[in-house]
Design a protein around this motif. Structure first.
Motif, mmCIF file in Angstrom:
data_model
loop_
_atom_site.group_PDB
_atom_site.id
_atom_site.type_symbol
_atom_site.label_atom_id
_atom_site.label_comp_id
_atom_site.label_asym_id
_atom_site.label_seq_id
_atom_site.Cartn_x
_atom_site.Cartn_y
_atom_site.Cartn_z
ATOM 1 N N ASP A 37 39.348 14.126 71.268
ATOM 2 C CA ASP A 37 39.351 14.390 69.838
ATOM 3 C C ASP A 37 37.889 14.518 69.443
ATOM 4 O O ASP A 37 37.110 13.575 69.606
ATOM 5 N N LYS B 12 37.161 21.302 59.007
ATOM 6 C CA LYS B 12 36.934 20.842 60.391
ATOM 7 C C LYS B 12 37.485 21.797 61.459
ATOM 8 O O LYS B 12 36.783 22.069 62.440
ATOM 9 N N ASP C 7 41.904 19.036 65.950
ATOM 10 C CA ASP C 7 40.584 18.676 66.491
ATOM 11 C C ASP C 7 40.659 18.166 67.925
ATOM 12 O O ASP C 7 39.762 17.472 68.386
ATOM 13 N N ARG D 117 35.034 12.302 58.533
ATOM 14 C CA ARG D 117 34.164 11.689 59.545
ATOM 15 C C ARG D 117 33.213 12.702 60.174
ATOM 16 O O ARG D 117 32.320 12.346 60.913
HETATM 17 MG MG MG Z 1 41.023 13.480 64.861
#
Ligand code: MG
Ligand code: GDD
Length: 360
Positions: free
Chosen positions: A218, A23, A110, A13
């Motif tokens: 998040d 990420k 995250d 995402r």
């Molecule tokens: Mg997440």
């Protein structure tokens, strides 16, 4: 104490940023996301951090090993060939987690938060349960794991991961304390903590909710990354205002790396983060955006509500807006308009984008 950070997902995402960087290493307010967690753990007194990695794991290992040395903590790497689910990552790291029989922290990589580890561990010991999870309120609970719990005892009666129908707005914030008995629940096939283990533990009344008071977010999706940035800059304003820029031409909260260069007559802010070695030429306007390291924004351009990836080159009189996200090394030619463009790494854009779209 020990902690395991789950950091092996593909981060789909947050593409295109995660096509070239995992990420957990994507910088949020000029620091890799996962470093917020590692630093908070080290400050609390955790001495051993296990990174459960998979996608682009070498890069993560290399960069975080240096940080572990700096913070004087032991770091172990637990590597899955491909991400098999959060509970499987735990199962793979079992050898580290069962040592000593102490409870351990589990963090998703995250989540940015004030991390009240001290109060949380006291709560966990008092409840003498299998697992405690940090719980917060969410505006969009369907994107999270939702809990129903008794407000007086904290006992969670129901855990539903990403419900299709409204259950409640109390959600799993993304960090937990597990007693070693949780390890007995792990299976060999691919499983998820949130989809399988938590619902089962809730039925057994072994899962407790620890209510968070401060902010928690998040930042693993572009919109949330940008909202999270404004909230975190506000937090810096309250806790350490000297870190923010007070230069002329800035408006509201603006964080600028000391190696960045900013030209004349720019209008910058609110909620802007400028990364290392970025060059902003004259008369540029920046609002609600992050410019990651080594990018160049040429004169008279305007960037709003966007993330500009590393090493991008934005021409003169360009306008980029509406949650556009540019990957590594994207060039945008002069005088173009980019609205909601998700642009993959190394592309050169020579035509305007008037409707949100992904350019691969
Ligand atoms: Mg997440
Ligand atoms: N090692 C490993 N293996 N790590 C994984 C795997 C895996 O198979 N799958 C995901 N992760 C890591 C990701 O790298 C990330 O750091 C973390 O686990 C969470 O994954 P996300 O993909 O970001 O999950 P989410 O945001 O959709 O949902 C989770 O977080 C919410 C809170 O922010 C859920 O657990 C929700 O219940 C929770 O509300």
């Amino acid at each position: 104490m020990k902690a395991i950070i789950l950091a092996g997902g593909y981060g789909t995402r947050l593409r295109p940023l995660t096509l070239t960087k995992p990420k957990p290493l994507v910088e949020f307010c000029n620091k890799p996301m996962v470093l917020y967690q590692i630093e908070a753990l080290a400050q609390f007194g955790v001495t051993h951090v296990i990174l459960a990695v998979s996608y682009l794991s070498d890069m993560l290992h290399r960069e975080m090993e240096v940080e572990a040395k700096r913070l004087n903590i032991k770091m172990s790497i637990s590597r899955e060939k491909k991400p098999l689910g959060t509970a499987s990552a735990l199962a793979l790291a079992r050898q580290y987690l069962e040592v000593g029989d102490d409870p351990f922290f589990v963090l998703l990589s995250d989540v940015i938060c004030e991390f009240p580890f001290d109060e949380m561990i006291k709560f966990h010991k008092e409840k003498n349960c299998e697992a405690t999870i940090a719980v917060t309120k969410a505006e969009e609970p369907s994107k999270c794991g939702v809990v129903i719990y008794e407000k007086d005892t904290g006992i969670i009666g129901r855990f539903v991961e990403k419900p299709f129908e409204y259950v409640s707005n109390d959600v799993n914030a993304g960090f937990y304390i597990f007693s070693t008995s949780v390890l007995d629940r792990l299976q060999l096939q691919p499983t998820s903590i949130e989809k399988e283990m938590f619902p089962a533990m809730a039925v057994d009344r072994q899962l407790y909710a620890f209510e968070l008071k401060g902010f928690c977010m998040d930042v693993g999706q572009p919109k949330d990354y940008l909202t999270g940035t404004s909230q975190y800059l506000d937090y810096i304003r309250r806790s350490n205002p000297d870190r923010l820029t007070r230069e002329n031409g800035t408006d509201g909260n603006v964080l600028v790396d000391s190696t960045a260069k900013i030209g004349e007559r720019c209008r910058i802010g609110p909620n802007v983060v400028i990364g290392p070695r970025v060059i902003i030429q004259d008369d540029v306007c920046l609002k609600n955006c992050t410019i990651l390291g080594d990018s160049l924004i040429k004169s008279h351009s305007c960037i709003a509500d966007c993330i500009i990836g590393w090493g991008c080159n934005i021409g003169q009189r360009v306008r980029v807006e509406s949650t556009s996200v540019l990957g590594l090394d994207v060039s945008v030619q002069d005088e173009l308009f980019i609205k909601g463009g998700v642009i993959y790494p190394h592309k050169t854009i020579s035509e305007s984008i008037y409707e949100p779209k992904t350019l691969i």
